[in-house]
Design a protein around this motif. Sequence first.
Motif, PDB file in Angstrom:
ATOM      1  N   GLY A  10       0.815  -1.119  -0.010  1.00 32.36           N
ATOM      2  CA  GLY A  10      -0.138  -0.060   0.044  1.00 32.36           C
ATOM      3  C   GLY A  10       0.929   1.220   0.008  1.00 32.36           C
ATOM      4  N   LEU A  11       0.185   2.525   0.214  1.00 37.03           N
ATOM      5  CA  LEU A  11       0.709   3.756   0.484  1.00 37.03           C
ATOM      6  C   LEU A  11       1.040   3.990   1.894  1.00 37.03           C
ATOM      7  CD1 LEU A  11       1.699   6.344  -0.868  1.00 37.03           C
ATOM      8  CD2 LEU A  11      -0.673   6.951  -1.043  1.00 37.03           C
ATOM      9  N   VAL A  12       2.198   4.475   2.224  1.00 37.45           N
ATOM     10  CA  VAL A  12       2.392   4.654   3.273  1.00 37.45           C
ATOM     11  C   VAL A  12       3.603   6.154   3.537  1.00 37.45           C
ATOM     12  CG1 VAL A  12       4.315   3.167   3.717  1.00 37.45           C
ATOM     13  CG2 VAL A  12       3.236   3.995   5.761  1.00 37.45           C
ATOM     14  N   GLN A  13       3.319   6.749   4.570  1.00 35.10           N
ATOM     15  CA  GLN A  13       4.298   7.870   4.779  1.00 35.10           C
ATOM     16  C   GLN A  13       5.891   7.391   5.231  1.00 35.10           C
ATOM     17  OE1 GLN A  13       2.325  10.970   6.947  1.00 35.10           O
ATOM     18  NE2 GLN A  13       1.774  12.080   5.141  1.00 35.10           N
ATOM     19  N   ALA A  14       6.781   8.191   4.756  1.00 31.90           N
ATOM     20  CA  ALA A  14       7.971   8.062   5.480  1.00 31.90           C
ATOM     21  C   ALA A  14       7.962   7.975   6.849  1.00 31.90           C
ATOM     22  CB  ALA A  14       9.081   9.010   4.937  1.00 31.90           C
ATOM     23  N   GLY A  15       8.586   6.831   7.696  1.00 26.01           N
ATOM     24  CA  GLY A  15       8.564   6.733   8.869  1.00 26.01           C
ATOM     25  C   GLY A  15       7.580   5.696   9.356  1.00 26.01           C
ATOM     26  N   GLY A  16       6.751   5.324   8.528  1.00 28.43           N
ATOM     27  CA  GLY A  16       5.578   4.186   8.891  1.00 28.43           C
ATOM     28  C   GLY A  16       6.003   2.942   8.703  1.00 28.43           C
ATOM     29  N   SER A  17       4.801   2.188   8.735  1.00 29.13           N
ATOM     30  CA  SER A  17       4.954   0.735   8.849  1.00 29.13           C
ATOM     31  C   SER A  17       4.148  -0.002   7.942  1.00 29.13           C
ATOM     32  CB  SER A  17       5.017   0.070  10.325  1.00 29.13           C
ATOM     33  OG  SER A  17       5.786   0.715  11.021  1.00 29.13           O
ATOM     34  N   LEU A  18       4.444  -1.096   7.409  1.00 30.48           N
ATOM     35  CA  LEU A  18       3.554  -2.147   6.661  1.00 30.48           C
ATOM     36  C   LEU A  18       4.029  -3.621   7.084  1.00 30.48           C
ATOM     37  CD1 LEU A  18       3.364  -0.559   3.194  1.00 30.48           C
ATOM     38  CD2 LEU A  18       1.378  -0.793   4.633  1.00 30.48           C
ATOM     39  N   ARG A  19       2.938  -4.506   6.699  1.00 32.17           N
ATOM     40  CA  ARG A  19       3.386  -5.947   7.145  1.00 32.17           C
ATOM     41  C   ARG A  19       2.747  -6.528   5.963  1.00 32.17           C
ATOM     42  NH1 ARG A  19       1.595 -10.655  11.211  1.00 32.17           N
ATOM     43  NH2 ARG A  19      -0.374 -10.513  10.003  1.00 32.17           N
ATOM     44  N   LEU A  20       3.892  -7.199   5.273  1.00 34.29           N
ATOM     45  CA  LEU A  20       3.548  -7.959   4.119  1.00 34.29           C
ATOM     46  C   LEU A  20       3.392  -9.534   4.479  1.00 34.29           C
ATOM     47  CD1 LEU A  20       6.015  -6.497   1.355  1.00 34.29           C
ATOM     48  CD2 LEU A  20       3.949  -5.490   1.917  1.00 34.29           C
ATOM     49  N   SER A  21       2.358  -9.920   3.645  1.00 38.32           N
ATOM     50  CA  SER A  21       2.122 -11.367   4.014  1.00 38.32           C
ATOM     51  C   SER A  21       2.203 -12.230   2.761  1.00 38.32           C
ATOM     52  CB  SER A  21       0.569 -11.647   4.415  1.00 38.32           C
ATOM     53  OG  SER A  21       0.442 -10.999   5.586  1.00 38.32           O
ATOM     54  N   CYS A  22       2.793 -13.620   2.891  1.00 42.04           N
ATOM     55  CA  CYS A  22       2.847 -14.397   1.699  1.00 42.04           C
ATOM     56  C   CYS A  22       2.300 -15.869   2.148  1.00 42.04           C
ATOM     57  CB  CYS A  22       4.337 -14.581   1.429  1.00 42.04           C
ATOM     58  SG  CYS A  22       4.704 -16.028   0.146  1.00 42.04           S
ATOM     59  N   ALA A  23       1.241 -16.203   1.354  1.00 44.43           N
ATOM     60  CA  ALA A  23       0.494 -17.394   1.509  1.00 44.43           C
ATOM     61  C   ALA A  23       0.893 -18.273   0.545  1.00 44.43           C
ATOM     62  CB  ALA A  23      -1.004 -16.926   1.595  1.00 44.43           C
ATOM     63  N   ALA A  24       1.284 -19.665   0.907  1.00 48.41           N
ATOM     64  CA  ALA A  24       1.939 -20.241   0.087  1.00 48.41           C
ATOM     65  C   ALA A  24       0.834 -21.732   0.159  1.00 48.41           C
ATOM     66  CB  ALA A  24       3.151 -21.017   0.681  1.00 48.41           C
ATOM     67  N   SER A  25       0.728 -22.468  -0.903  1.00 47.86           N
ATOM     68  CA  SER A  25      -0.255 -23.697  -1.081  1.00 47.86           C
ATOM     69  C   SER A  25       0.569 -24.575  -2.229  1.00 47.86           C
ATOM     70  CB  SER A  25      -1.656 -23.214  -1.529  1.00 47.86           C
ATOM     71  OG  SER A  25      -1.583 -22.534  -2.912  1.00 47.86           O
ATOM     72  N   GLY A  26      -0.082 -25.613  -2.348  1.00 46.23           N
ATOM     73  CA  GLY A  26       0.476 -26.648  -3.064  1.00 46.23           C
ATOM     74  C   GLY A  26       1.523 -27.470  -2.353  1.00 46.23           C
ATOM     75  N   ARG A  27       2.626 -28.007  -3.198  1.00 46.39           N
ATOM     76  CA  ARG A  27       3.513 -28.915  -2.649  1.00 46.39           C
ATOM     77  C   ARG A  27       4.649 -27.989  -1.768  1.00 46.39           C
ATOM     78  NH1 ARG A  27       3.846 -34.011  -4.700  1.00 46.39           N
ATOM     79  NH2 ARG A  27       6.064 -33.959  -4.716  1.00 46.39           N
ATOM     80  N   THR A  28       4.244 -27.575  -0.600  1.00 42.10           N
ATOM     81  CA  THR A  28       5.065 -26.305   0.003  1.00 42.10           C
ATOM     82  C   THR A  28       6.166 -27.037   0.603  1.00 42.10           C
ATOM     83  OG1 THR A  28       3.685 -26.660   1.797  1.00 42.10           O
ATOM     84  CG2 THR A  28       3.154 -24.921   0.299  1.00 42.10           C
TER      85      THR A  28
END
Length: 122
Positions: A10-28
Amino acid sequence: QVQLVESGGGLVQAGGSLRLSCAASGRTFTRLVRGWFRQAPGKEREFVAAISLSSGSVSQADSVKGRFTISRDNAKNMVYLQMNSLKPEDTAVYYCAAGTLVVVTPGEYDYWGQGTQVTVSS
């Protein structure tokens, strides 16, 4: 085959925070390393962080040490990238990748997600 889906950009101001997620499926279980990479316009894909799902060992790029944290939840087949103290130079498309070694080279990863845009405004 391993399928990966990123979310949380997303869009965030400098100094801010974000959390990215990665969902896996299949032959993990065939690819027990997850990596985060990013690519800014006109630049090559760049290593950010990687984690071994089995041992928990982590590797991070110097540019994000102390600001970003990679973690895993094996029960949910999820990997996260907590990004704090974001800077405009962190702006990029962030990709999740699956491989067998905790390495920084994109070519060593076999499966990739579609990416999620992170934009940091100054």
